[in-house]
Design an enzyme around this catalytic site. Structure first.
Site, mmCIF file in Angstrom:
data_model
loop_
_atom_site.group_PDB
_atom_site.id
_atom_site.type_symbol
_atom_site.label_atom_id
_atom_site.label_comp_id
_atom_site.label_asym_id
_atom_site.label_seq_id
_atom_site.Cartn_x
_atom_site.Cartn_y
_atom_site.Cartn_z
ATOM 1 N N CYS A 273 0.789 -1.245 -0.084
ATOM 2 C CA CYS A 273 -0.044 0.091 -0.026
ATOM 3 C C CYS A 273 0.860 1.441 -0.077
ATOM 4 O O CYS A 273 0.675 2.014 -1.039
ATOM 5 C CB CYS A 273 -0.969 -0.157 1.268
HETATM 6 N N1 NAD Z 1 -2.667 -5.832 2.053
HETATM 7 C C1 NAD Z 1 -3.213 -4.945 2.688
HETATM 8 O O1 NAD Z 1 -2.980 -4.404 3.689
HETATM 9 C C2 NAD Z 1 -4.366 -4.016 2.005
HETATM 10 C C3 NAD Z 1 -4.837 -2.897 2.631
HETATM 11 C C4 NAD Z 1 -5.813 -2.307 2.020
HETATM 12 C C5 NAD Z 1 -6.167 -2.243 0.760
HETATM 13 N N2 NAD Z 1 -5.444 -3.051 -0.096
HETATM 14 C C6 NAD Z 1 -5.737 -3.139 -1.644
HETATM 15 O O2 NAD Z 1 -6.494 -4.509 -1.824
HETATM 16 C C7 NAD Z 1 -5.933 -4.905 -3.171
HETATM 17 C C8 NAD Z 1 -5.577 -6.237 -2.756
HETATM 18 O O3 NAD Z 1 -4.596 -6.555 -2.021
HETATM 19 P P1 NAD Z 1 -4.164 -7.601 -1.252
HETATM 20 O O4 NAD Z 1 -3.093 -7.294 -0.276
HETATM 21 O O5 NAD Z 1 -5.161 -8.541 -0.811
HETATM 22 O O6 NAD Z 1 -3.251 -8.500 -2.343
HETATM 23 P P2 NAD Z 1 -2.973 -10.023 -2.492
HETATM 24 O O7 NAD Z 1 -1.896 -10.390 -3.208
HETATM 25 O O8 NAD Z 1 -2.888 -10.679 -1.105
HETATM 26 O O9 NAD Z 1 -4.375 -10.663 -2.963
HETATM 27 C C9 NAD Z 1 -4.716 -10.568 -4.097
HETATM 28 C C10 NAD Z 1 -5.251 -11.966 -4.492
HETATM 29 O O10 NAD Z 1 -5.833 -11.851 -5.993
HETATM 30 C C11 NAD Z 1 -5.723 -13.088 -6.595
HETATM 31 N N3 NAD Z 1 -6.071 -12.796 -8.174
HETATM 32 C C12 NAD Z 1 -5.072 -11.946 -9.065
HETATM 33 N N4 NAD Z 1 -5.747 -11.686 -9.865
HETATM 34 C C13 NAD Z 1 -7.097 -12.344 -9.881
HETATM 35 C C14 NAD Z 1 -7.887 -12.453 -10.885
HETATM 36 N N5 NAD Z 1 -8.115 -12.030 -11.999
HETATM 37 N N6 NAD Z 1 -9.222 -13.103 -10.438
HETATM 38 C C15 NAD Z 1 -8.860 -13.884 -9.130
HETATM 39 N N7 NAD Z 1 -8.267 -13.602 -8.373
HETATM 40 C C16 NAD Z 1 -7.112 -12.877 -8.556
HETATM 41 C C17 NAD Z 1 -4.150 -13.228 -6.295
HETATM 42 O O11 NAD Z 1 -3.745 -14.679 -6.706
HETATM 43 C C18 NAD Z 1 -4.095 -13.134 -4.841
HETATM 44 O O12 NAD Z 1 -4.571 -14.245 -3.991
HETATM 45 C C19 NAD Z 1 -5.215 -3.979 -3.671
HETATM 46 O O13 NAD Z 1 -5.512 -3.026 -4.409
HETATM 47 C C20 NAD Z 1 -4.345 -3.187 -2.142
HETATM 48 O O14 NAD Z 1 -3.718 -1.950 -2.692
HETATM 49 C C21 NAD Z 1 -4.490 -3.917 0.621
#
Ligand code: NAD
Length: 445
Positions: A273
């Site tokens: 992030c």
């Molecule tokens: N990690 C954090 O602390 C956090 C906090 C707030 C917001 N976010 C935002 O949330 C979003 C997700 O982040 P995250 O940390 O969960 O990412 P992550 O990488 O942990 O999880 C994303 C998941 O999506 C899957 N994926 C990718 N493409 C896909 C598709 N086309 N169809 C289905 N699944 C798919 C991946 O395999 C993965 O498991 C990002 O935009 C991030 O900026 C993250």
């Protein structure tokens, strides 16, 4: 009316929920829905993750195996790689990654792929919500036209909203259910129904007038953090130059009960992030002829902190009449923050790279991370992977310098200080007592 239909199915808990992307954000979210009695399906491209979820085995720190098993055993939660089932969902929530390209421009490919899958299987009556962090305008400029292209009309055939995720992995106090949720729809019906949906699983929902406001609010929050950390890092350099204890200064300033919020310096920023999100905002601002100087400045300061840490190590070794070249350096903690296993954008990667580029022999210990690999984005030195080393007395005492990059709680810092020659502490992990009683020479950021 689609609004009335969804209102009823959500209130009656008949609405079927689909979450695309079961990572740090998507998995805790879908578990909340399942535990509240909603039929919930997770859509993943990673077959292993889908299988783990179905087996009730959690790979995310904020979801215990026990909680996940409970949700799966209740029959309310399952995961699949079969996206045709998206058509069976009443609500689809997108939680896919939003990384940056090498040029630091937004990489929208994951949102586009997820949006494409929804478009393919879309049917009348669905509510789609984007949770992935992104630039203002994504929901109405990118997703809305994709669904309209299919011949569907907003409010008549589908609803669409943005609701940013604020999860803080590893935070025991604030988790999905008790973090207030901002919700902004591309129409007022969309806002109303998306807010109703989230009010089923979170204690407080804050509706706003548009998806763009919600998108911008998320970027404001994370830009605020990036800039304040940048300032803390600069203050650390100033204090070091003046020979003043940085941590004593910030802790003293933090006693002010109003108008001050402490941010702490460190070896650099990491995670999915804080290092990334401000670029989504500055990229969009640039398209409108605006150059966001605070974002650039914070980025410049934060991204060069690993170099500063390596300078501290080099100076500390120099005082021992040793050079970095040929020295054994033990890095303690490689995850981007304490007590979690997330390596994304971790500054420890750059620090290890820089140390190796200068000829140091680097080992690491991190109870949460078994192996560290270096892709081309980080590597300027050797690209060999490293493996977690047991923190033996021998490892500590034979290292020329120990660098604390992450202050995991389950490390015995007293023992480290009693055996090490030199410790560079970038996190203030060593309490004052440990430092004062330390046999090792301690250098702090
Ligand atoms: N990690 C954090 O602390 C956090 C906090 C707030 C917001 N976010 C935002 O949330 C979003 C997700 O982040 P995250 O940390 O969960 O990412 P992550 O990488 O942990 O999880 C994303 C998941 O999506 C899957 N994926 C990718 N493409 C896909 C598709 N086309 N169809 C289905 N699944 C798919 C991946 O395999 C993965 O498991 C990002 O935009 C991030 O900026 C993250």
């Amino acid at each position: 009316m689609i609004k009335d239909e969804l209102q009823e199915s959500i209130t009656e808990k008949h609405a079927r929920i689909g979450v695309i992307g079961l990572g740090y954000v998507g998995l805790p979210l879908i578990v909340e829905f399942a535990l509240k009695g909603f039929d919930s399906t997770g859509f993943e491209v990673d077959e292993k993750k889908a299988a783990e979820v179905n087996a009730g085995r959690s790979y995310i720190v904020d979801v215990t195996g026990e909680t996940l098993s409970k949700a799966v055993d209740s029959g309310k939660l399952s995961a699949t790689t079969d996206f045709s089932k998206l058509g069976e969902c009443d609500v689809v929530i997108i939680c896919v990654p939003t990384p940056l390209r090498k040029t630091k421009d937004p990489d929208m490919s994951y949102i586009l792929t997820a949006g494409g899958e929804i478009q393919k299987y879309m049917r009348r009556g669905q509510l789609v919500i984007l949770e992935s962090t992104t630039y203002p305008g994504t929901t109405d400029e990118v997703l809305q036209p994709m669904f309209e292209e299919k011949g569907f009309k907003l409010d008549e055939d589908f609803l669409l909203a943005f609701s940013p995720e604020r999860v803080d992995p590893g935070n025991p106090q604030f988790q999905t259910h008790n973090i207030p949720k901002v919700v902004g729809g591309v129409s007022s019906d969309s806002t109303e129904i998306a807010a109703l949906l989230y009010s089923q699983i979170v204690e407080s929902v804050h509706p706003v007038s548009s998806a763009r406001v919600a998108e911008a609010a998320k970027l404001w929050e994370n830009t605020f953090r990036a800039i304040n950390i940048g300032m803390a890092n600069e203050m650390a350099k100033v204090c070091n130059a003046l020979g003043i204890d940085t941590w004593e200064v910030v802790n003293a300033a933090a006693t002010k009960p109003f108008g001050f919020m402490p941010f702490y310096p460190g070896p650099g920023i990491g995670g999915h992030c804080i290092p990334l999100d401000p670029h989504y905002l500055s990229w969009k601002a640039r398209q409108h002829g605006f150059d966001s100087k605070f974002i650039s400045l914070a980025e410049q300061i934060n991204s060069t902190m690993p170099n500063y840490v390596v300078e501290l190590v080099s100076t500390a070794l120099n005082e021992e009449k040793r050079s970095l070249n040929g020295s054994k350096v033990l890095v303690l903690g490689v995850a981007y923050k304490k007590d979690i296993d997330d390596m994304r954008e971790s500054p420890a990667l750059s620090i290890i790279d820089l140390l190796r580029a200068d000829g140091a022999e680097v080992e690491y210990h991190d109870p949460f991370v078994a192996e560290v690999t270096f892709d081309h984005a980080y590597t300027i030195g050797e690209a060999e992977p490293l493996f977690n080393q047991e923190l033996t007395d021998d490892l500590i005492s034979t290292s020329d310098c120990v660098v604390i990059c992450t202050e995991h709680s389950n490390v015995d810092y007293d023992r480290v200080c009693s055996l090490a020659k030199v410790v560079v502490d970038t996190r203030n992990a060593l309490g004052k007592e440990t430092r004062d009683g330390s046999k090792a020479r301690v250098v702090r950021l």
